[in-house]
Design a protein around this motif. Structure first.
Motif, PDB file in Angstrom:
ATOM      1  N   ALA A   1      42.155  34.414  49.534  1.00  0.00           N
ATOM      2  CA  ALA A   1      43.012  33.547  50.273  1.00  0.00           C
ATOM      3  C   ALA A   1      44.475  33.971  50.029  1.00  0.00           C
ATOM      4  CB  ALA A   1      42.811  32.022  49.266  1.00  0.00           C
ATOM      5  N   MET A   2      44.656  34.867  49.277  1.00  0.00           N
ATOM      6  CA  MET A   2      46.315  35.379  49.080  1.00  0.00           C
ATOM      7  C   MET A   2      46.417  36.661  49.851  1.00  0.00           C
ATOM      8  SD  MET A   2      47.352  32.938  47.137  1.00  0.00           S
ATOM      9  CE  MET A   2      49.052  33.607  46.532  1.00  0.00           C
ATOM     10  N   PRO A   3      46.951  36.634  50.949  1.00  0.00           N
ATOM     11  CA  PRO A   3      47.337  37.721  51.534  1.00  0.00           C
ATOM     12  C   PRO A   3      47.816  38.697  50.914  1.00  0.00           C
ATOM     13  CG  PRO A   3      47.926  35.955  52.959  1.00  0.00           C
ATOM     14  CD  PRO A   3      47.820  35.267  51.858  1.00  0.00           C
ATOM     15  N   HIS A   4      48.826  38.391  49.903  1.00  0.00           N
ATOM     16  CA  HIS A   4      49.743  39.498  49.206  1.00  0.00           C
ATOM     17  C   HIS A   4      48.908  40.371  48.141  1.00  0.00           C
ATOM     18  CE1 HIS A   4      53.221  41.301  47.615  1.00  0.00           C
ATOM     19  NE2 HIS A   4      52.977  40.735  46.334  1.00  0.00           N
ATOM     20  N   ILE A   5      47.556  39.879  47.653  1.00  0.00           N
ATOM     21  CA  ILE A   5      46.707  40.582  46.795  1.00  0.00           C
ATOM     22  C   ILE A   5      46.096  41.713  47.780  1.00  0.00           C
ATOM     23  CG2 ILE A   5      45.171  40.730  45.128  1.00  0.00           C
ATOM     24  CD1 ILE A   5      45.496  37.730  44.767  1.00  0.00           C
ATOM     25  N   ARG A   6      46.822  42.896  47.871  1.00  0.00           N
ATOM     26  CA  ARG A   6      46.660  43.859  48.706  1.00  0.00           C
ATOM     27  C   ARG A   6      45.914  45.268  48.323  1.00  0.00           C
ATOM     28  NH1 ARG A   6      52.745  44.669  50.659  1.00  0.00           N
ATOM     29  NH2 ARG A   6      52.803  44.901  48.517  1.00  0.00           N
ATOM     30  N   GLU A   7      46.137  45.149  46.853  1.00  0.00           N
ATOM     31  CA  GLU A   7      45.469  46.487  46.221  1.00  0.00           C
ATOM     32  C   GLU A   7      44.246  46.036  45.651  1.00  0.00           C
ATOM     33  OE1 GLU A   7      46.974  49.554  45.238  1.00  0.00           O
ATOM     34  OE2 GLU A   7      47.586  49.220  46.998  1.00  0.00           O
ATOM     35  N   PRO A   8      43.330  47.116  45.369  1.00  0.00           N
ATOM     36  CA  PRO A   8      41.983  46.842  44.657  1.00  0.00           C
ATOM     37  C   PRO A   8      42.152  46.154  43.402  1.00  0.00           C
ATOM     38  CG  PRO A   8      41.623  48.981  45.472  1.00  0.00           C
ATOM     39  CD  PRO A   8      43.190  48.529  45.912  1.00  0.00           C
ATOM     40  N   ASN A   9      41.450  45.161  42.893  1.00  0.00           N
ATOM     41  CA  ASN A   9      41.531  44.664  41.672  1.00  0.00           C
ATOM     42  C   ASN A   9      40.623  45.488  40.466  1.00  0.00           C
ATOM     43  OD1 ASN A   9      42.640  41.771  42.329  1.00  0.00           O
ATOM     44  ND2 ASN A   9      41.085  42.362  43.762  1.00  0.00           N
ATOM     45  N   GLN A  10      40.880  45.138  39.557  1.00  0.00           N
ATOM     46  CA  GLN A  10      40.220  45.750  38.153  1.00  0.00           C
ATOM     47  C   GLN A  10      38.695  45.399  38.243  1.00  0.00           C
ATOM     48  OE1 GLN A  10      42.456  45.341  34.582  1.00  0.00           O
ATOM     49  NE2 GLN A  10      43.853  46.828  35.069  1.00  0.00           N
ATOM     50  N   SER A  11      38.004  46.195  37.913  1.00  0.00           N
ATOM     51  CA  SER A  11      36.499  45.903  37.708  1.00  0.00           C
ATOM     52  C   SER A  11      35.552  46.659  36.671  1.00  0.00           C
ATOM     53  CB  SER A  11      35.755  46.091  39.145  1.00  0.00           C
ATOM     54  OG  SER A  11      34.334  46.123  39.038  1.00  0.00           O
ATOM     55  N   LEU A  12      35.146  45.785  35.794  1.00  0.00           N
ATOM     56  CA  LEU A  12      34.037  46.389  34.757  1.00  0.00           C
ATOM     57  C   LEU A  12      32.949  46.087  35.286  1.00  0.00           C
ATOM     58  CD1 LEU A  12      36.276  46.105  31.370  1.00  0.00           C
ATOM     59  CD2 LEU A  12      35.455  48.141  32.453  1.00  0.00           C
TER      60      LEU A  12
END
Length: 394
Positions: A314-325
């Motif tokens: 929902a947030m356009p500004h979260i453009r970079e990949p997120n951390q994931s384990l």
């Protein structure tokens, strides 16, 4: 819709093999799963970031909320977090994080009541394939998993992810007191994965400013996408900025200091740290205004992870990949988990609220792990049992 019961259950979420980081060895994460029941037969689920929050929720926050309107999140926050009304040095951040798990469950209830996915409640999806990184680190051996103790073995692990899952977004621990093995690992990863692979590293504040300057000279040519917490303070990051163009990220919430100092370039947090989804949305908006990137934390169950996926949708500004384990977590509390990235993305869950289903069987299994093992000690140092490492390492 009235709240009739709230349950908070501590669980252990193991990793398939302990990974090594600046503080020692980490075998998994101890969290709290929250269930909020209502008089309309709906149950919302959430997650708080520490096992200790179970006691806080059950003994302190739940009694304040029984009988209240489940849709009134602002009212719930007001009665649970009166210290928010004061200045920052009066805020009880333990209560804030505990309430964040409840608030997540209240958003899940909203979605279930209105039969809409969480991303719709947050304004609608701008993306539904959420980019994430796959994690690497030196790891201990545990059965058929782990055992990557050399740079060559870490490279083989990452090449295996690329071959099996088309992974090209990688993030890993960069923490050794002797920097040579970590630098060599990055050099070999860049050579093996090619120039187009994303490489991010997490220092977990392991090194002094002097050592970080030395590291920066070594890794500057490797096109590192981001360096998380290379030092212990934003003041050190400001000084380090003079020696490298590698972007920095931190877990600090102090945006005023970030604006004053001109660092970091990105902030990485979990939702409960802010007190819930509503405040996280506002924080992301503040990051956007300051020109700071934002992405989500890792190491949670599928409950909080689902909330992150909806937030990112929902947030356009979260453009970079997120951390994931996700790849390293063999067990989960949700029927649909653990999530497994393919070609660097995980689809946002579809369905009302968080879009995931709490499995009572899995919940009890991971709760029993907590009872049997006790909470995971994330500061356990296998080289010096019973002794905490002092940072910086050099």
């Amino acid at each position: 819709m009235k709240i009739t019961a709230i349950r908070a259950t501590p669980v252990n979420i193991p990793l398939e093999a302990p990974y090594l980081w600046s503080y020692g060895s980490l075998a998994g994460f101890s969290k709290t799963i929250v269930e909020v029941e209502t008089d309309e037969g709906l149950t919302g689920i959430g997650e708080a970031p520490s096992y200790a929050h179970a006691q806080t929720i059950n003994a302190t926050l739940a009694p304040r909320l029984i009988g209240r309107d489940a849709i009134d999140i602002a009212g719930a926050e007001l009665i649970c977090l009166p210290s928010w009304q004061g200045i920052s040095n009066n805020i009880d951040y333990g209560l804030v994080r505990a309430f964040g798990g409840i608030e997540m469950a209240l958003w899940d209830l909203r979605g279930k009541l209105w039969n809409r996915p969480l991303y719709d409640l947050l304004g609608g999806a701008v993306r539904k394939a959420i980019p994430v990184t796959d994690y690497f680190s030196f790891r201990e051996k545990a059965g058929p998993h782990g055992g990557e103790t050399t740079p060559e073995e870490v490279v083989d692990y990452c090449l295996g992810l690329k071959a099996a899952h088309r992974t090209t977004f990688f993030e890993g621990k960069f923490y050794t007191a002797d920097i040579a093995p970590s630098v060599r690992m990055l050099q070999m990863l860049r050579e093996a994965l090619g120039p187009d692979a994303m490489l991010r590293i997490d220092g977990n504040m392991a090194h002094s400013l002097t050592t970080a300057r030395q590291i920066a000279r070594e890794i500057e040519p490797l096109n590192i996408r981001n360096w998380e917490d290379p030092c212990g303070s934003l003041y050190d990051l400001k000084a380090l900025r003079e020696h490298t163009s590698i972007p920095f990220s931190v877990h600090s919430l102090d945006l005023r200091q970030a604006a004053d100092l001109g660092v970091p370039d990105a902030v990485v947090t979990d939702i409960a740290t802010h007190g819930g989804l509503g405040r996280t949305v506002r924080f992301v908006g503040a990051c956007e205004q300051l020109g700071l990137d934002f992405w989500c934390y890792s190491g949670d169950s599928g409950v909080a992870s689902a909330a992150y996926l909806h937030l990112c949708a929902a947030m356009p500004h979260i453009r970079e990949p997120n951390q994931s384990l996700f790849r390293m977590q063999p067990l989960d509390v949700i029927e649909e988990g653990p999530f497994r990235p393919q070609h660097n993305v995980v689809p946002v869950p579809e369905g009302p609220g968080l879009g995931v289903t709490l499995s009572q069987e899995k919940l009890q299994r991971l709760h029993q792990l907590f009872l049997d093992q006790g909470p995971y000690n994330k500061y356990h140092d296998p080289d010096r049992p019973g002794v905490f490492r002092r940072l910086p390492l050099s």
